[in-house]
Scaffold this motif. Sequence first.
Motif, PDB file in Angstrom:
ATOM      1  N   SER A   2       0.834  -1.196   0.000  1.00  0.00           N
ATOM      2  CA  SER A   2       0.000   0.000   0.000  1.00  0.00           C
ATOM      3  C   SER A   2       0.873   1.253   0.000  1.00  0.00           C
ATOM      4  N   LEU A   3       0.286   2.347  -0.395  1.00  0.00           N
ATOM      5  CA  LEU A   3       1.035   3.602  -0.414  1.00  0.00           C
ATOM      6  C   LEU A   3       1.479   3.988   0.990  1.00  0.00           C
ATOM      7  N   LEU A   4       0.632   3.788   1.975  1.00  0.00           N
ATOM      8  CA  LEU A   4       1.000   4.103   3.353  1.00  0.00           C
ATOM      9  C   LEU A   4       2.208   3.269   3.791  1.00  0.00           C
ATOM     10  N   ALA A   5       2.232   2.007   3.393  1.00  0.00           N
ATOM     11  CA  ALA A   5       3.371   1.137   3.722  1.00  0.00           C
ATOM     12  C   ALA A   5       4.630   1.607   3.008  1.00  0.00           C
ATOM     13  N   GLU A   6       4.499   2.058   1.771  1.00  0.00           N
ATOM     14  CA  GLU A   6       5.657   2.590   1.034  1.00  0.00           C
ATOM     15  C   GLU A   6       6.189   3.850   1.705  1.00  0.00           C
ATOM     16  N   ILE A   7       5.293   4.719   2.133  1.00  0.00           N
ATOM     17  CA  ILE A   7       5.709   5.936   2.831  1.00  0.00           C
ATOM     18  C   ILE A   7       6.496   5.556   4.077  1.00  0.00           C
ATOM     19  N   GLU A   8       5.960   4.624   4.848  1.00  0.00           N
ATOM     20  CA  GLU A   8       6.631   4.203   6.075  1.00  0.00           C
ATOM     21  C   GLU A   8       8.011   3.625   5.789  1.00  0.00           C
ATOM     22  N   THR A   9       8.105   2.755   4.805  1.00  0.00           N
ATOM     23  CA  THR A   9       9.389   2.128   4.469  1.00  0.00           C
ATOM     24  C   THR A   9      10.428   3.174   4.087  1.00  0.00           C
ATOM     25  N   ARG A  10      10.045   4.100   3.247  1.00  0.00           N
ATOM     26  CA  ARG A  10      11.003   5.114   2.788  1.00  0.00           C
ATOM     27  C   ARG A  10      11.447   6.025   3.937  1.00  0.00           C
ATOM     28  N   LEU A  11      10.517   6.420   4.784  1.00  0.00           N
ATOM     29  CA  LEU A  11      10.886   7.283   5.909  1.00  0.00           C
ATOM     30  C   LEU A  11      11.768   6.541   6.903  1.00  0.00           C
ATOM     31  N   ARG A  12      11.465   5.292   7.155  1.00  0.00           N
ATOM     32  CA  ARG A  12      12.309   4.514   8.076  1.00  0.00           C
ATOM     33  C   ARG A  12      13.709   4.306   7.498  1.00  0.00           C
ATOM     34  N   ASP A  13      13.795   4.010   6.210  1.00  0.00           N
ATOM     35  CA  ASP A  13      15.095   3.796   5.567  1.00  0.00           C
ATOM     36  C   ASP A  13      15.948   5.055   5.546  1.00  0.00           C
ATOM     37  N   ARG A  14      15.337   6.191   5.252  1.00  0.00           N
ATOM     38  CA  ARG A  14      16.101   7.438   5.079  1.00  0.00           C
ATOM     39  C   ARG A  14      16.335   8.214   6.372  1.00  0.00           C
ATOM     40  N   LEU A  15      15.391   8.138   7.314  1.00  0.00           N
ATOM     41  CA  LEU A  15      15.480   9.003   8.491  1.00  0.00           C
ATOM     42  C   LEU A  15      15.684   8.258   9.804  1.00  0.00           C
ATOM     43  N   ALA A  16      15.632   6.934   9.776  1.00  0.00           N
ATOM     44  CA  ALA A  16      15.820   6.115  10.981  1.00  0.00           C
ATOM     45  C   ALA A  16      15.095   6.718  12.186  1.00  0.00           C
ATOM     46  N   PRO A  17      13.794   6.895  12.085  1.00  0.00           N
ATOM     47  CA  PRO A  17      13.070   7.550  13.169  1.00  0.00           C
ATOM     48  C   PRO A  17      12.990   6.708  14.439  1.00  0.00           C
ATOM     49  N   ARG A  18      13.002   7.389  15.581  1.00  0.00           N
ATOM     50  CA  ARG A  18      12.753   6.723  16.856  1.00  0.00           C
ATOM     51  C   ARG A  18      11.253   6.495  17.015  1.00  0.00           C
ATOM     52  N   GLU A  19      10.506   7.381  16.397  1.00  0.00           N
ATOM     53  CA  GLU A  19       9.052   7.257  16.428  1.00  0.00           C
ATOM     54  C   GLU A  19       8.510   7.729  15.083  1.00  0.00           C
ATOM     55  N   LEU A  20       7.533   7.009  14.573  1.00  0.00           N
ATOM     56  CA  LEU A  20       6.909   7.369  13.304  1.00  0.00           C
ATOM     57  C   LEU A  20       5.438   6.991  13.369  1.00  0.00           C
ATOM     58  N   VAL A  21       4.583   7.992  13.202  1.00  0.00           N
ATOM     59  CA  VAL A  21       3.138   7.761  13.186  1.00  0.00           C
ATOM     60  C   VAL A  21       2.613   8.372  11.895  1.00  0.00           C
ATOM     61  N   LEU A  22       2.014   7.541  11.075  1.00  0.00           N
ATOM     62  CA  LEU A  22       1.452   7.992   9.799  1.00  0.00           C
ATOM     63  C   LEU A  22      -0.064   7.875   9.854  1.00  0.00           C
ATOM     64  N   ARG A  23      -0.709   8.821   9.188  1.00  0.00           N
ATOM     65  CA  ARG A  23      -2.168   8.807   9.147  1.00  0.00           C
ATOM     66  C   ARG A  23      -2.622   9.156   7.737  1.00  0.00           C
ATOM     67  N   ASP A  24      -3.570   8.400   7.242  1.00  0.00           N
ATOM     68  CA  ASP A  24      -4.164   8.669   5.938  1.00  0.00           C
ATOM     69  C   ASP A  24      -5.414   9.513   6.167  1.00  0.00           C
ATOM     70  N   ASP A  25      -5.362  10.778   5.779  1.00  0.00           N
ATOM     71  CA  ASP A  25      -6.479  11.708   5.946  1.00  0.00           C
ATOM     72  C   ASP A  25      -7.270  11.888   4.656  1.00  0.00           C
ATOM     73  N   SER A  26      -7.072  11.007   3.697  1.00  0.00           N
ATOM     74  CA  SER A  26      -7.687  11.159   2.380  1.00  0.00           C
ATOM     75  C   SER A  26      -9.205  11.255   2.449  1.00  0.00           C
ATOM     76  N   ALA A  27      -9.830  10.469   3.315  1.00  0.00           N
ATOM     77  CA  ALA A  27     -11.293  10.480   3.405  1.00  0.00           C
ATOM     78  C   ALA A  27     -11.830  11.845   3.829  1.00  0.00           C
ATOM     79  N   LEU A  28     -11.028  12.597   4.563  1.00  0.00           N
ATOM     80  CA  LEU A  28     -11.452  13.925   5.007  1.00  0.00           C
ATOM     81  C   LEU A  28     -11.487  14.931   3.864  1.00  0.00           C
ATOM     82  N   HIS A  29     -10.858  14.576   2.738  1.00  0.00           N
ATOM     83  CA  HIS A  29     -10.746  15.499   1.611  1.00  0.00           C
ATOM     84  C   HIS A  29     -11.509  15.006   0.385  1.00  0.00           C
ATOM     85  N   ALA A  30     -12.407  14.061   0.583  1.00  0.00           N
ATOM     86  CA  ALA A  30     -13.208  13.547  -0.529  1.00  0.00           C
ATOM     87  C   ALA A  30     -13.967  14.705  -1.170  1.00  0.00           C
ATOM     88  N   GLY A  31     -13.950  14.739  -2.481  1.00  0.00           N
ATOM     89  CA  GLY A  31     -14.625  15.813  -3.206  1.00  0.00           C
ATOM     90  C   GLY A  31     -13.715  16.989  -3.515  1.00  0.00           C
TER      91      GLY A  31
END
Length: 87
Positions: A2-31
Amino acid sequence: MSLLAEIETRLRDRLAPRELVLRDDSALHAGHAGAREGGHYHAFIVSERFRNLPRVARHRLVYEALAELMKRGIHALAIDARTPEER
């Protein structure tokens, strides 16, 4: 993957975060016109890589990590980038 999983993988690989929380807000922008161009996401990232960097430089690191995805699936990205001490 999924795109969310790709985002997570890339951020973890490049930034080695101690904490990472991702949220998909797409439904809030429908229309919304841009919703057809890709999703709306929020990223909370805590990483040592942000130490001594101003907010703009931190955001650049995130955008660099996601550059390819910004062209093919991410329409909007809200970023909260902090150092461990700022957590």
